[in-house]
Design a protein around this motif. Structure first.
Motif, PDB file in Angstrom:
ATOM      1  N   UNK A 167      90.364  11.382  85.076  1.00 32.07           N
ATOM      2  CA  UNK A 167      89.585  11.404  83.585  1.00 32.07           C
ATOM      3  C   UNK A 167      90.738  11.731  82.588  1.00 32.07           C
ATOM      4  N   UNK A 168      90.829  10.861  81.435  1.00 28.60           N
ATOM      5  CA  UNK A 168      91.821  11.437  80.335  1.00 28.60           C
ATOM      6  C   UNK A 168      91.609  12.765  79.907  1.00 28.60           C
ATOM      7  N   UNK A 169      92.609  13.206  79.393  1.00 25.91           N
ATOM      8  CA  UNK A 169      92.255  14.524  78.709  1.00 25.91           C
ATOM      9  C   UNK A 169      91.725  14.320  77.190  1.00 25.91           C
ATOM     10  N   UNK A 170      90.812  15.152  76.819  1.00 25.54           N
ATOM     11  CA  UNK A 170      90.428  15.183  75.565  1.00 25.54           C
ATOM     12  C   UNK A 170      91.765  15.133  74.270  1.00 25.54           C
ATOM     13  N   UNK A 171      91.423  14.578  73.368  1.00 24.95           N
ATOM     14  CA  UNK A 171      92.673  14.865  72.108  1.00 24.95           C
ATOM     15  C   UNK A 171      92.305  16.176  71.534  1.00 24.95           C
ATOM     16  N   UNK A 222      84.183  19.703  76.237  1.00 25.78           N
ATOM     17  CA  UNK A 222      83.141  18.941  76.926  1.00 25.78           C
ATOM     18  C   UNK A 222      82.157  19.904  77.587  1.00 25.78           C
ATOM     19  N   UNK A 223      80.832  19.550  77.374  1.00 31.20           N
ATOM     20  CA  UNK A 223      79.688  20.312  77.707  1.00 31.20           C
ATOM     21  C   UNK A 223      79.288  19.623  78.817  1.00 31.20           C
ATOM     22  N   UNK A 224      78.964  20.043  79.982  1.00 33.05           N
ATOM     23  CA  UNK A 224      78.729  19.215  80.959  1.00 33.05           C
ATOM     24  C   UNK A 224      76.908  19.581  81.507  1.00 33.05           C
ATOM     25  N   UNK A 225      76.445  18.702  81.884  1.00 32.54           N
ATOM     26  CA  UNK A 225      74.993  18.839  82.146  1.00 32.54           C
ATOM     27  C   UNK A 225      74.840  18.155  83.469  1.00 32.54           C
ATOM     28  N   UNK A 238      85.784  19.887  87.216  1.00 29.06           N
ATOM     29  CA  UNK A 238      85.660  19.776  85.884  1.00 29.06           C
ATOM     30  C   UNK A 238      85.864  20.813  85.023  1.00 29.06           C
ATOM     31  N   UNK A 239      85.139  22.071  85.567  1.00 33.27           N
ATOM     32  CA  UNK A 239      85.455  23.435  84.719  1.00 33.27           C
ATOM     33  C   UNK A 239      86.751  23.576  84.842  1.00 33.27           C
ATOM     34  N   UNK A 240      87.633  23.155  85.975  1.00 32.84           N
ATOM     35  CA  UNK A 240      89.158  23.572  85.893  1.00 32.84           C
ATOM     36  C   UNK A 240      89.907  22.787  84.816  1.00 32.84           C
ATOM     37  N   UNK A 241      88.999  21.581  84.301  1.00 31.59           N
ATOM     38  CA  UNK A 241      89.670  20.891  83.470  1.00 31.59           C
ATOM     39  C   UNK A 241      89.399  21.539  82.118  1.00 31.59           C
ATOM     40  N   UNK A 242      88.245  22.550  81.967  1.00 32.80           N
ATOM     41  CA  UNK A 242      87.828  22.919  80.648  1.00 32.80           C
ATOM     42  C   UNK A 242      86.648  23.021  80.281  1.00 32.80           C
ATOM     43  N   UNK A 243      85.875  21.844  81.133  1.00 36.47           N
ATOM     44  CA  UNK A 243      84.443  21.635  80.790  1.00 36.47           C
ATOM     45  C   UNK A 243      83.648  22.890  81.021  1.00 36.47           C
ATOM     46  N   UNK A 244      82.532  22.913  80.125  1.00 37.27           N
ATOM     47  CA  UNK A 244      81.716  24.076  80.338  1.00 37.27           C
ATOM     48  C   UNK A 244      80.287  23.423  80.652  1.00 37.27           C
ATOM     49  N   UNK A 245      79.621  24.001  82.062  1.00 39.44           N
ATOM     50  CA  UNK A 245      78.488  23.587  82.531  1.00 39.44           C
ATOM     51  C   UNK A 245      77.273  24.278  81.726  1.00 39.44           C
ATOM     52  N   UNK A 246      76.316  23.359  81.322  1.00 43.13           N
ATOM     53  CA  UNK A 246      75.068  24.085  80.855  1.00 43.13           C
ATOM     54  C   UNK A 246      73.831  24.374  81.734  1.00 43.13           C
TER      55      UNK A 246
END
Ligand code: SF4
Length: 426
Positions: A167-171, A222-225, A238-246
């Motif tokens: 998955x590409x990184x966010x800008x 990123x907010x992950x559902x 995904x959390x390691x990549x910075x995403x936060x789980x809802x």
């Protein structure tokens, strides 16, 4: 606020867990290929396995005989097992032939099995070598679907986890975006897309997407559902990549879907009035569709054998929205953090079990005398022969059941076997 659950949540930690480590009756992770290949239209799944693996796939997804298949098995035969052939050379030859014939493949998954694991074939290395050789067209990845390492739906977790590094990184300064994680039928994905758009949540992506170019960027915005309850490793990566789980219950039934959407709405600052206006029509349709099955299911006792990891959200939906009484809810693995919103809506009186010791569990089932048993194919026939009414748990994985428009179908899946039993008895 209508997003309130039917049962007040309480702390899920009070539910004791019966942990079992005995014989299991579950499919292996190769089964996930059946729904993954339908979703990812430009991916190919090459199982490196035995004739048993090929038979499992062919019987689980036999319809592919009539289409251009997007999965196959590279069979490890006696020559390979005896060490007479160089397996990496053989694999390169098979993959080369496949890519020549199918230049449309954008992602090729090498899927490990029990035989490839036993002979210690390093598929991660093979995938990296092949990907480099093809200049990433197709991108070659690997994961294990072996019965030694995975059960049933864990195959999807392993596959999606393998995709996360791609998955590409966010800008920089990326706006907040929503990532829905877990395979959903296209029809369900389209319904959710419309609802999120109506709620004003504009930047929404689904993993897996239909095509490789749909791979979403991921990062701290990123907010992950989670749409499926069996994605522990994918969520961790995904959390390691910075995403936060809802945190939310899974989107099963009218209330589960409402609470799931509400978690996203809250994270994106959607006003309660707008949420109410957007969701009310579909929620009312879902409630009415579910209510049609209440008479058949209310106060019926249900027993879940561990199979798909959907057992806890299903038990929550069936008890909160249909008045069923779960007596035992078994799950292959219990990920408390992901399942807490569902667990906290369950009655404390049920037995919650993790793992399996099949004979001991059959004894508990016989003693409990439930009205309906949810189990794998291998247990269903013997239990029917003993007079139990059963539901194949695999149907809850192969049927679109998430979201408002599917809530009635989901309830019907459980009402049907009871109806069939009534008719047979009459
Ligand atoms: Fe059987 Fe293992 Fe192949 Fe699954 S991966 S079909 S359990 S041999």
């Amino acid at each position: 606020m209508t997003a309130q659950p039917l049962l007040a949540p309480r702390s899920a930690c009070d539910l004791p867990v019966l942990r079992q480590r005995g014989q299991r009756e579950v499919f292996c992770g190769l089964t996930g290929i059946v729904w993954l290949h339908r979703k990812m239209r430009d991916a190919f799944f090459l199982v490196v396995g035995s004739r048993t693996c090929a038979h499992l796939l062919q019987s689980a997804a036999g319809v592919m005989i009539f289409a251009e298949p997007r999965f196959a098995t590279a069979v490890i035969d006696e020559r390979d097992l005896a060490g007479l052939a160089d397996l990496h050379d053989e694999l390169d030859r098979v993959v080369g032939r496949l890519i020549d014939r199918r230049p449309d493949i954008r992602t090729l998954f090498l899927v490990g099995s029990c035989p490839s694991e036993v002979i210690k074939l390093d598929l991660a290395k093979a995938a990296a070598r092949l990907s480099l050789g093809f200049g990433n067209r197709p991108r070659v990845l690997s994961y294990s679907g072996s019965g030694i390492e995975t059960t049933f739906t864990e195959g999807e977790d392993a596959c999606l986890a393998a995709l996360v590094p791609d998955l590409p990184a966010e800008g920089r300064d990326a706006e907040a975006s929503l990532l829905v994680v877990g395979t959903l039928a296209d029809v369900v994905e389209d319904q959710f897309r419309r609802l999120f758009a109506d709620l004003g949540i504009g930047r929404v992506a689904f993993l897996p997407g239909r095509h490789r170019e749909d791979l979403p960027a991921v990062g701290p915005a990123t907010r992950m559902l989670l749409a499926q309850p069996y994605l522990a490793e994918t969520a961790r990566r995904l959390e390691d990549r910075g995403a936060r789980r809802l945190a939310a219950p899974f989107p099963l039934g009218a209330e589960g879907t409402t609470d799931w959407l509400w978690a996203a709405a809250t994270a994106f600052g959607v006003p309660a009035e707008r949420f109410e206006t957007v969701t009310r029509p579909a929620r009312q349709r879902a409630r009415a569709a579910v209510a049609r099955h209440r008479a058949a299911l209310e106060n019926r006792r249900i027993f879940f054998f561990p199979d798909s990891q959907l057992e806890i959200p299903l038990a929550r939906m069936l008890s909160c929205e249909l008045g069923m009484i779960p007596v035992e809810v078994g799950t292959p693995y219990l990920h408390r953090a992901h399942l807490d919103p569902d667990l906290s809506r369950l009655s404390p009186d049920l037995v919650l079990s993790e793992g399996q010791d099949v004979e001991a569990q059959l004894d508990r089932c016989r003693a409990a005398k439930p009205d309906l048993v949810v189990c794998g194919l291998g247990l269903a026939n013997p239990l029917e022969a003993e007079g139990f009414t059963t539901k194949w748990s695999i149907e809850t994985v192969f049927t679109p059941i998430q979201g408002y428009e599917q809530a009635g179908d989901l309830a019907e899946l459980f009402a049907r076997p009871l109806d069939r039993r009534n008719r047979l008895e009459v």
